[in-house]
Design a protein around this motif. Structure first.
Motif, PDB file in Angstrom:
ATOM      1  N   THR A   1      46.467 -14.027 -23.294  1.00 33.09           N
ATOM      2  CA  THR A   1      47.663 -13.312 -22.631  1.00 33.09           C
ATOM      3  C   THR A   1      47.933 -14.270 -21.493  1.00 33.09           C
ATOM      4  OG1 THR A   1      46.746 -11.102 -23.092  1.00 33.09           O
ATOM      5  CG2 THR A   1      48.282 -11.328 -21.003  1.00 33.09           C
ATOM      6  N   GLY A   2      47.121 -14.834 -20.999  1.00 31.86           N
ATOM      7  CA  GLY A   2      47.457 -15.925 -19.961  1.00 31.86           C
ATOM      8  C   GLY A   2      48.217 -17.119 -20.489  1.00 31.86           C
ATOM      9  N   TYR A   3      47.836 -17.643 -21.689  1.00 31.99           N
ATOM     10  CA  TYR A   3      48.688 -18.495 -22.233  1.00 31.99           C
ATOM     11  C   TYR A   3      50.052 -18.158 -22.541  1.00 31.99           C
ATOM     12  CZ  TYR A   3      45.425 -22.636 -23.211  1.00 31.99           C
ATOM     13  OH  TYR A   3      44.601 -23.189 -23.032  1.00 31.99           O
ATOM     14  N   GLY A   4      50.132 -16.978 -23.086  1.00 29.90           N
ATOM     15  CA  GLY A   4      51.579 -16.483 -23.394  1.00 29.90           C
ATOM     16  C   GLY A   4      52.299 -16.060 -22.258  1.00 29.90           C
ATOM     17  N   ALA A   5      51.728 -15.860 -21.070  1.00 25.83           N
ATOM     18  CA  ALA A   5      52.513 -15.885 -19.821  1.00 25.83           C
ATOM     19  C   ALA A   5      53.280 -17.041 -19.496  1.00 25.83           C
ATOM     20  CB  ALA A   5      51.735 -15.174 -18.658  1.00 25.83           C
ATOM     21  N   ILE A   6      52.285 -18.144 -19.536  1.00 28.67           N
ATOM     22  CA  ILE A   6      52.784 -19.523 -19.195  1.00 28.67           C
ATOM     23  C   ILE A   6      53.824 -20.054 -20.159  1.00 28.67           C
ATOM     24  CG2 ILE A   6      51.981 -22.058 -19.225  1.00 28.67           C
ATOM     25  CD1 ILE A   6      49.533 -20.988 -18.425  1.00 28.67           C
ATOM     26  N   THR A   7      53.634 -19.793 -21.779  1.00 29.14           N
ATOM     27  CA  THR A   7      54.701 -19.956 -22.589  1.00 29.14           C
ATOM     28  C   THR A   7      55.767 -19.223 -22.208  1.00 29.14           C
ATOM     29  OG1 THR A   7      52.948 -20.326 -24.265  1.00 29.14           O
ATOM     30  CG2 THR A   7      55.236 -20.009 -24.913  1.00 29.14           C
ATOM     31  N   LEU A   8      55.783 -18.147 -21.863  1.00 32.20           N
ATOM     32  CA  LEU A   8      57.182 -17.242 -21.550  1.00 32.20           C
ATOM     33  C   LEU A   8      57.991 -18.008 -20.513  1.00 32.20           C
ATOM     34  CD1 LEU A   8      59.002 -14.805 -21.881  1.00 32.20           C
ATOM     35  CD2 LEU A   8      57.406 -13.662 -20.614  1.00 32.20           C
TER      36      LEU A   8
END
Length: 339
Positions: A167-174
């Protein structure tokens, strides 16, 4: 009688593998025939034997065949990765997606998109390697966060940690996606939804040996996976080097999913569902379960991609969206049965 039962147990999986292989070949032929420019089976045969027109050759060799090959490779890679992780962690929900490994690979791909041109000269070599590095980094972070000194790592805790890290990686990617220009943003959006964008022979020439070599290694380790599935104490009692095999197979799972994610987006449902279907078809013996899982994953992605190219849905729908529609009912069925 025992010999007859053993022979029967050996024959059934081989027959299922042969059936799935035949279905995959038939689907590939159908996929080669359909699309915006329809080709009859006879025209495809003429192309394959070197007697097609320039337009037909272009359609088959430059558009259809690379995409079909990529769909099969990505399906095999994601499915084998999911099968390994589910066996190692003894959890049916384990997959590169739920563990956050795919998100780590995705962040590396996004960094590459942001810093370099996607079609740069070194991109065929750089993308899988960067995705692998990102996946390894994510796996290390997840294991470190889940590790408790003096205690065995909880498999459930590992998955929950993976979900949080993913989820944290996804937020950074977004966040990074929002900084892209329109062309890069469109590409990133389609990639995140699951788009077989790397349908170019340059990319496939890198991904194919990557998947094939690691796939053979995993199949070679099928006996070790069978032993590990008995539990760590039993496996240690049988003389298996648990830590060595665990690390080697985890690296293989990360490498398979990273290469697939780099060129095909995050088809994480395929990595979760295909091993389930394989176990239902041939049981938990990895000697048969692994090839069946790979064939099932290849069938799912190729079928979904054929649908997107054949049926007009009012928009250019990414393959991953169709896959989600196809496999969600089965996923809900598994959840209902578990409860």
């Amino acid at each position: 009688m025992a010999v007859r039962n053993h022979t029967s147990n050996q024959i059934k999986p081989i027959v299922i593998i042969a059936i799935l292989g035949t279905l995959l070949l038939l689907l590939a032929v159908i996929s080669m025939n359909v699309g915006k420019m329809n080709l009859s089976p006879s025209e495809v045969i003429q192309v394959l034997i070197g007697k097609g027109t320039p337009k037909q050759n272009l359609t088959v060799f430059d558009f259809r065949l690379p995409r079909i090959t990529l769909a099969i490779l990505v399906g095999i890679g994601m499915s084998l990765s999911g099968a390994i992780l589910q066996s190692l962690l003894k959890n049916d929900l384990a997959s590169p997606g739920t563990l956050g490994i795919s998100s780590g690979s995705g962040l590396s791909v996004m960094l590459y998109i942001t810093l370099f041109a996607v079609n740069g000269a070194f991109s065929p070599f750089m993308l899988p390697l960067l995705a692998f590095a990102g996946g390894i980094a994510a796996a290390v972070i997840i294991f470190l966060l889940a590790y408790r000194k003096g205690r065995e790592i909880s498999h459930t805790g590992l998955i929950l940690t993976g979900v949080a890290v993913g989820t944290g990686y996804g937020a950074i990617t977004l966040l990074m996606t929002l900084q892209l220009d329109k062309k890069q943003y469109d590409f990133a959006l389609r990639w995140s939804a699951g788009s077989l964008w790397g349908d170019n022979w340059n990319y496939i020439s890198i991904l194919a040996p990557w998947i094939i070599v690691i796939g053979f290694y995993v199949f070679y380790k099928s006996r070790a996976l069978n032993t590990l599935s008995l539990g760590n104490q039993t496996a240690a009692g049988l003389g298996l080097a648990i830590r060595k095999e665990f690390i080697g197979l985890t690296l293989a799972a990360v490498a398979l999913s990273s290469g697939s994610v780099a060129l095909g987006g995050n088809f994480f449902f395929v990595g979760m569902i295909s091993p389930h279907i394989a176990r239902r078809l041939v049981g938990s013996n990895h000697k048969f379960m692994l090839p069946v899982a790979g064939l099932v994953g290849a069938l799912i992605i190729l079928l979904a991609d054929t649908i997107t190219r054949t049926i007009s849905l009012g928009a250019d729908i990414p393959t991953g969206v169709i896959i989600t529609i196809l496999v969600t009912p089965y996923f809900l069925y598994l959840l209902a049965k578990a409860n």
